[in-house]
Design a protein around this motif. Structure first.
Motif, PDB file in Angstrom:
ATOM      1  N   UNK A  69       0.796  -1.204   0.000  1.00 58.75           N
ATOM      2  CA  UNK A  69      -0.127  -0.135   0.138  1.00 58.75           C
ATOM      3  C   UNK A  69       1.000   1.167  -0.012  1.00 58.75           C
ATOM      4  N   UNK A  70       0.072   2.356  -0.019  1.00 60.44           N
ATOM      5  CA  UNK A  70       1.080   3.544  -0.301  1.00 60.44           C
ATOM      6  C   UNK A  70       1.519   3.990   1.158  1.00 60.44           C
ATOM      7  N   UNK A  71       0.515   3.677   2.248  1.00 60.24           N
ATOM      8  CA  UNK A  71       1.066   3.733   3.397  1.00 60.24           C
ATOM      9  C   UNK A  71       2.281   2.843   3.940  1.00 60.24           C
ATOM     10  N   UNK A  72       2.255   1.669   3.487  1.00 55.02           N
ATOM     11  CA  UNK A  72       3.466   0.656   3.784  1.00 55.02           C
ATOM     12  C   UNK A  72       4.767   1.325   2.815  1.00 55.02           C
ATOM     13  N   UNK A  73       4.672   1.708   1.634  1.00 56.86           N
ATOM     14  CA  UNK A  73       5.522   2.511   0.991  1.00 56.86           C
ATOM     15  C   UNK A  73       6.172   3.691   1.953  1.00 56.86           C
ATOM     16  N   UNK A  74       5.227   4.645   2.328  1.00 54.53           N
ATOM     17  CA  UNK A  74       5.717   5.711   3.109  1.00 54.53           C
ATOM     18  C   UNK A  74       6.766   5.103   4.394  1.00 54.53           C
ATOM     19  N   UNK A  75       6.220   4.221   5.092  1.00 53.63           N
ATOM     20  CA  UNK A  75       6.752   3.802   6.177  1.00 53.63           C
ATOM     21  C   UNK A  75       8.200   3.265   5.690  1.00 53.63           C
ATOM     22  N   UNK A  76       8.108   2.477   4.847  1.00 52.27           N
ATOM     23  CA  UNK A  76       9.364   1.701   4.326  1.00 52.27           C
ATOM     24  C   UNK A  76      10.503   2.770   4.062  1.00 52.27           C
ATOM     25  N   UNK A  77      10.029   3.803   3.163  1.00 50.25           N
ATOM     26  CA  UNK A  77      11.139   5.133   3.026  1.00 50.25           C
ATOM     27  C   UNK A  77      11.606   5.498   4.168  1.00 50.25           C
ATOM     28  N   UNK A  78      10.538   6.039   4.964  1.00 49.88           N
ATOM     29  CA  UNK A  78      10.992   6.639   6.135  1.00 49.88           C
ATOM     30  C   UNK A  78      11.927   5.994   6.966  1.00 49.88           C
ATOM     31  N   UNK A  79      11.886   4.664   7.161  1.00 52.28           N
ATOM     32  CA  UNK A  79      12.787   3.861   7.918  1.00 52.28           C
ATOM     33  C   UNK A  79      13.981   3.439   7.384  1.00 52.28           C
ATOM     34  N   UNK A  80      14.308   3.614   6.058  1.00 48.54           N
ATOM     35  CA  UNK A  80      15.054   2.982   5.037  1.00 48.54           C
ATOM     36  C   UNK A  80      16.359   3.958   5.002  1.00 48.54           C
ATOM     37  N   UNK A  81      17.495   3.377   4.744  1.00 53.40           N
ATOM     38  CA  UNK A  81      18.739   4.372   4.469  1.00 53.40           C
ATOM     39  C   UNK A  81      18.490   4.661   2.795  1.00 53.40           C
ATOM     40  N   UNK A  82      18.878   5.961   2.569  1.00 52.41           N
ATOM     41  CA  UNK A  82      18.815   6.354   1.294  1.00 52.41           C
ATOM     42  C   UNK A  82      17.678   6.726   0.641  1.00 52.41           C
ATOM     43  N   UNK A  83      16.352   6.668   1.379  1.00 55.54           N
ATOM     44  CA  UNK A  83      15.042   6.856   0.940  1.00 55.54           C
ATOM     45  C   UNK A  83      14.512   7.704   1.907  1.00 55.54           C
ATOM     46  N   UNK A  84      13.620   8.639   1.325  1.00 55.63           N
ATOM     47  CA  UNK A  84      12.866   9.386   2.106  1.00 55.63           C
ATOM     48  C   UNK A  84      11.163   9.581   2.038  1.00 55.63           C
ATOM     49  N   UNK A  85      10.743   9.797   3.163  1.00 54.53           N
ATOM     50  CA  UNK A  85       9.230   9.824   3.319  1.00 54.53           C
ATOM     51  C   UNK A  85       8.426  10.497   2.246  1.00 54.53           C
ATOM     52  N   UNK A  86       9.091  11.625   1.800  1.00 52.05           N
ATOM     53  CA  UNK A  86       8.359  12.587   0.726  1.00 52.05           C
ATOM     54  C   UNK A  86       8.419  11.638  -0.407  1.00 52.05           C
ATOM     55  N   UNK A  87       7.558  10.863  -1.299  1.00 50.39           N
ATOM     56  CA  UNK A  87       7.779  10.299  -2.463  1.00 50.39           C
ATOM     57  C   UNK A  87       8.845  10.719  -3.498  1.00 50.39           C
ATOM     58  N   UNK A  88       8.579  12.062  -3.940  1.00 48.90           N
ATOM     59  CA  UNK A  88       9.184  12.515  -5.038  1.00 48.90           C
ATOM     60  C   UNK A  88      10.643  12.844  -4.887  1.00 48.90           C
ATOM     61  N   UNK A  89      11.069  12.863  -3.494  1.00 51.56           N
ATOM     62  CA  UNK A  89      12.427  12.892  -3.056  1.00 51.56           C
ATOM     63  C   UNK A  89      13.233  11.745  -3.226  1.00 51.56           C
ATOM     64  N   UNK A  90      12.690  10.722  -3.728  1.00 55.00           N
ATOM     65  CA  UNK A  90      13.288   9.382  -3.700  1.00 55.00           C
ATOM     66  C   UNK A  90      13.884   9.454  -5.210  1.00 55.00           C
ATOM     67  N   UNK A  91      15.182   8.993  -5.503  1.00 53.16           N
ATOM     68  CA  UNK A  91      15.451   8.377  -6.776  1.00 53.16           C
ATOM     69  C   UNK A  91      16.003   6.971  -6.718  1.00 53.16           C
ATOM     70  N   UNK A  92      16.058   6.313  -5.501  1.00 52.94           N
ATOM     71  CA  UNK A  92      16.187   4.952  -5.457  1.00 52.94           C
ATOM     72  C   UNK A  92      15.110   4.330  -4.586  1.00 52.94           C
ATOM     73  N   UNK A  93      14.628   3.345  -4.952  1.00 56.87           N
ATOM     74  CA  UNK A  93      13.659   2.734  -4.091  1.00 56.87           C
ATOM     75  C   UNK A  93      13.966   1.193  -3.958  1.00 56.87           C
ATOM     76  N   UNK A  94      14.187   0.606  -2.560  1.00 60.17           N
ATOM     77  CA  UNK A  94      14.516  -0.627  -2.368  1.00 60.17           C
ATOM     78  C   UNK A  94      13.129  -1.636  -1.916  1.00 60.17           C
ATOM     79  N   UNK A  95      12.887  -2.219  -2.755  1.00 59.72           N
ATOM     80  CA  UNK A  95      11.685  -3.163  -2.683  1.00 59.72           C
ATOM     81  C   UNK A  95      12.042  -4.522  -2.771  1.00 59.72           C
ATOM     82  N   UNK A  96      13.134  -4.985  -2.638  1.00 63.27           N
ATOM     83  CA  UNK A  96      13.503  -6.414  -2.704  1.00 63.27           C
ATOM     84  C   UNK A  96      13.198  -7.211  -1.588  1.00 63.27           C
ATOM     85  N   UNK A  97      13.072  -8.428  -1.587  1.00 59.55           N
ATOM     86  CA  UNK A  97      12.684  -9.275  -0.619  1.00 59.55           C
ATOM     87  C   UNK A  97      11.310  -8.664   0.352  1.00 59.55           C
TER      88      UNK A  97
END
Length: 234
Positions: free
Chosen positions: A80-108
């Motif tokens: 979900x979009x909420x899950x993606x938001x939390x994933x980005x907020x918690x991960x290295x090299x990712x940001x809670x604001x979607x358009x600020x991300x140029x890399x997205x880690x969704x493996x595993x």
């Protein structure tokens, strides 16, 4: 850590079947998905999963995800979009604001369907390997994407990539692709990995001769025995 979360989801599946699972110091013996729901749903933990196998122990931790988030991924393979938001907020090299991300880690992540990436319009690199994805779809919004990793999934058809005109590299290794197709429209594509798939005949790869920008092509560990294969490509 993002990788830890993803491996946790995969590990929970396998451990649940074996009836060996711990949360904190409490062992959970589950014979059904319903048992797992009863233990996890609507609770918030710092998860620590201990897996004992062949004499060693592995621990995975996550601090910002609710159990209901985990269960959604675990059961449905949907993000979900909420899950993606939390994933980005918690991960290295990712940001809670979607358009600020140029890399997205969704493996595993146990993902079965590519979806809800509409807000990540500035992505240049997308990691979707080691999931359960069966179809390439819903990527048209990623106009700036250059690197796409879809290796180790369940994909059997190359499709829906024509909108990604800046795509430079695609990794589709370790899938179940039977025909190389729908790639010549990608004028910037220089690197393609189709190793460990189900390509068997010259006709299955004939389309690659139309991919004029390709400089790196991997076809190992398919079933292409005909020596004329090289001539078809070059």
């Amino acid at each position: 850590m993002v990788t830890g979360i993803g491996v946790l989801v995969s590990s929970l599946r396998s451990l649940l079947i074996r009836g060996k699972m711990w949360i904190g110091d409490s062992r959970v013996c589950s014979s059904s998905w319903a048992s797992l729901l009863g233990v996890l749903y609507n609770r918030h933990y710092e998860f620590v999963l201990h897996r004992v196998q062949n004499g060693f122990e592995i621990c995975y931790c996550m601090t910002t995800f609710s159990a209901s988030d985990l269960v959604t991924s675990l059961f449905c393979g949907r993000i979900s979009k909420e899950y993606l938001y939390k994933l980005c907020a918690a991960g290295d090299e990712m940001y809670a604001v979607p358009h600020l991300n140029n890399v997205l880690y969704l493996h595993y992540q146990g993902i079965r369907k590519i979806e809800n990436l509409d807000d990540y319009v500035n992505l240049k690199c997308l990691y979707l390997q080691n999931n359960y994805i069966i179809k390439i779809e819903n990527l048209d919004c990623l106009q700036h994407l250059r690197l796409l990793f879809l290796n180790s999934n369940c994909i059997d058809k190359i499709e829906n990539l024509e909108g990604l005109q800046q795509l430079d590299k695609i990794d589709l290794s370790k899938n179940n692709i039977k025909v190389a197709e729908n790639l010549s429209c990608l004028k910037s594509l220089t690197s393609l990995d189709l190793s460990y798939n189900s390509l068997t005949h010259i006709d299955d790869i004939a389309h690659l001769s139309e991919c004029m920008s390709l400089t790196l092509l991997r076809l190992s560990h398919n079933k292409l025995a005909d020596p004329e294969t090289v001539e078809v490509i070059f």
